[in-house]
Design an enzyme around this catalytic site. Structure first.
Site, short mmCIF file in Angstrom:
data_model
loop_
_atom_site.label_atom_id
_atom_site.label_comp_id
_atom_site.label_asym_id
_atom_site.label_seq_id
_atom_site.Cartn_x
_atom_site.Cartn_y
_atom_site.Cartn_z
N ASP A 69 0.84 -1.19 0.00
CA ASP A 69 0.00 0.00 0.00
C ASP A 69 0.88 1.24 0.00
O ASP A 69 1.95 1.25 -0.62
CB ASP A 69 -0.92 -0.05 1.23
CG ASP A 69 -2.26 0.62 0.99
OD1 ASP A 69 -2.28 1.87 0.97
OD2 ASP A 69 -3.27 -0.08 0.83
N ASP A 78 -0.60 3.01 18.10
CA ASP A 78 -1.43 1.81 18.02
C ASP A 78 -0.87 0.78 17.04
O ASP A 78 -1.51 -0.25 16.80
CB ASP A 78 -2.86 2.20 17.60
CG ASP A 78 -3.89 1.77 18.64
OD1 ASP A 78 -3.49 1.21 19.68
OD2 ASP A 78 -5.09 2.00 18.41
N GLN A 104 7.95 4.18 5.33
CA GLN A 104 7.13 5.13 6.08
C GLN A 104 5.99 5.66 5.21
O GLN A 104 6.20 6.09 4.08
CB GLN A 104 7.99 6.30 6.56
CG GLN A 104 7.23 7.46 7.17
CD GLN A 104 6.46 7.10 8.44
OE1 GLN A 104 6.97 6.39 9.28
NE2 GLN A 104 5.23 7.59 8.55
N HIS A 109 -3.35 6.06 3.70
CA HIS A 109 -4.20 4.92 3.36
C HIS A 109 -3.64 3.61 3.91
O HIS A 109 -4.38 2.80 4.49
CB HIS A 109 -4.35 4.85 1.84
CG HIS A 109 -5.34 3.85 1.36
ND1 HIS A 109 -5.02 2.54 1.12
CD2 HIS A 109 -6.66 3.98 1.04
CE1 HIS A 109 -6.09 1.90 0.67
NE2 HIS A 109 -7.09 2.75 0.61
N TYR A 221 -11.90 -11.74 -13.36
CA TYR A 221 -10.86 -12.31 -12.50
C TYR A 221 -10.37 -13.66 -12.99
O TYR A 221 -9.37 -14.17 -12.49
CB TYR A 221 -11.38 -12.44 -11.07
CG TYR A 221 -11.66 -11.11 -10.41
CD1 TYR A 221 -10.64 -10.33 -9.90
CD2 TYR A 221 -12.96 -10.63 -10.31
CE1 TYR A 221 -10.89 -9.11 -9.30
CE2 TYR A 221 -13.24 -9.42 -9.70
CZ TYR A 221 -12.19 -8.66 -9.20
OH TYR A 221 -12.45 -7.46 -8.60
N SER A 287 -11.56 -0.77 0.08
CA SER A 287 -10.25 -0.79 0.72
C SER A 287 -10.36 -1.13 2.20
O SER A 287 -9.49 -1.78 2.77
CB SER A 287 -9.56 0.57 0.60
OG SER A 287 -8.91 0.73 -0.62
#
Length: 472
Positions: A69, A78, A104, A109, A221, A287
């Protein structure tokens, strides 16, 4: 030599929406322990899928979830200590050996997705997660705009697999110049099959291409070995934006948020925002649905299921729910409590705190249960920040493609997913589907007007109040 990369308009599989939320609807935790995280009562998706009821049987201890991502906020309270391995895979040409860097997050997102799957839970901070005992293996393959190229994403998939991921979360999407989602490109197809060949399950966001509920936004797919995930809203119905699941062989729904005017109905999780620390935000989209499923698979893998066994069990234990048009293989919405109720065939180590979620203060050991007494809960609702509103994806020129690396693997076979050269992928939501619908409506109105005019001239239209001239 590969062809030239084509940057294409891409969909944000998350509508970036924020608000202060109240307790969730749907399934309740019942006698299951509730987390003391201040944001837990704002996370309506967790009780809907039965996560609190699943934690007594499994928290995902010993399982690594790969996230490809925009990266991870490495200093987030957290997520502290959650990352077993992190890298950056940008400009790799598809070669995972070229992945290097800190990983980083500089967009937000990836941090949001990671928190949904495995944020530290019951630590008196922030939010809870689906699989609080699992670890993360993170590859940053998308840049600060939330965009990137599919060969870099493919390199990221291979990198996280090679570094111990047992599940790969792919909250990414993209589209070509038409309004239909055309599925995974050859690079992504081969990388996903590389993962499956190594016993790793890929979980793929269906996208936010829904077209007036007609099932027109589904992908081809083929026989792709991945679970494709659609989104539900807080009322436990298919979200209006969620793409049809099409011909994917493994499909499921999970909470993704409403993306409507009532922003409290979206998904709360960890977030990265420039200049701030330890932020949280609401977002919506497939997402957000995808890491709920990735976390559910982690619970099953920790329960002793094989990759195929975990897929089968997860799909066999869904809550029956209509999945909408053109989703023939989908049977319902994720239910992790039901899924983990039966152990897998391999012996596993149970959670060290069988009656409570994972306690893991920031800076403690990576993964696993922290054990010990839980921190006292913080009063009040969790403060959130506003995520950036959606903007059109930047216009980026084509870039020359390097030679196809030997690590890319076989080409897509007949019946496989995707055709053509490498393309860009993004978390940006394209305005194209909405624009296409508007154009179509305008065209239909114009066509109706023309037909009505023609009919009147031919004497087939509505009667006129004036006398019609007779034949000559």
């Amino acid at each position: 030599m590969r062809g030239r990369h084509r940057w294409f308009r891409a969909v944000l599989t998350a509508g970036l929406l924020m608000a202060v939320a109240s307790a969730g609807a749907g399934r309740t935790a019942g006698a299951a322990p509730a987390a003391n995280d201040p944001g837990f009562t704002q996370q309506w998706g967790l009780p809907i899928i039965g996560a609190p009821g699943a934690w007594a049987a499994s928290t995902g201890v010993g399982v690594r979830i790969g996230v490809v991502d925009t990266g991870l906020d490495l200093g987030h309270e957290d997520l502290a200590g959650k990352a077993a391995a992190v890298t950056t895979c940008i400009g790799t040409g598809g070669d995972p050996a070229q992945c290097r860097g800190s990983g980083q997050d500089d967009q937000g997102h990836g941090t949001h997705v990671s928190g949904i799957a495995t944020a530290i839970t019951n630590n008196g901070k922030g939010v809870a997660s689906v699989a609080p005992g699992a670890q993360l293996v993170v590859a940053k393959a998308l840049d600060s705009s939330g965009s990137g190229y599919d060969d870099d994403v493919a390199a990221g998939i291979r990198w996280v697999v090679d570094h111990g991921a047992q599940v790969v979360n792919l909250s990414i999407g993209g589209q070509t110049s038409n309004i239909l989602h055309t599925g995974a490109t050859p690079f992504l197809h081969d990388a996903i099959e590389y993962a499956w060949a190594h016993g790793v399950v890929s979980v793929l966001a269906a996208g936010n291409y829904a077209s007036l509920g007609l099932g027109l936004g589904s992908a081809d797919y083929g026989n792709l070995d991945a679970i494709v995930v659609g989104a539900t809203d807080r009322t436990d119905h298919v979200a209006f934006y969620s793409s049809a699941l099409g011909n994917a062989k493994w499909t499921v729904l999970a909470p993704g948020g409403a993306a409507g005017l009532n922003q409290q109905d979206d998904i709360l999780s960890t977030y990265w925002q420039s200049g701030q620390q330890n932020t949280y935000a609401y977002m919506a989209g497939t997402s957000m649905a995808t890491p709920h499923v990735a976390g559910g698979l982690a619970l099953l893998l920790a329960r002793g299921y094989s990759a195929q066994g975990a897929v089968d069990r997860l799909l066999a234990t869904v809550d029956p729910l209509s999945c909408g048009a053109n989703s023939p293989t989908c049977r319902g919405r994720l239910d992790v409590a039901r899924a983990v109720a039966q152990p897998g065939p391999r012996p596993t180590t149970p959670p060290t705190a069988a009656t409570s979620p994972t306690t893991q203060p920031a800076g403690s050991q990576r993964g696993g249960n922290g054990g010990g007494a839980a921190a006292p809960a913080r009063p009040g609702a969790l403060a959130t920040v506003a995520a950036p509103r959606l903007t059109p994806p930047p216009t980026v020129g084509a870039r020359a493609a390097p030679p196809t690396p030997t690590t890319v693997g076989r080409a897509a076979t007949a019946g496989g997913v995707g055709v053509g050269p490498a393309r860009s992928v993004s978390h940006k939501r394209s305005a194209l589907p909405a624009a296409a619908v508007i154009v179509a409506v305008v065209c239909l109105i114009a066509a109706a007007a023309v037909l009505a005019s023609t009919a009147r001239r031919a004497g087939l239209g509505p009667a006129s109040t004036s006398a019609r001239p007779g034949p000559g």
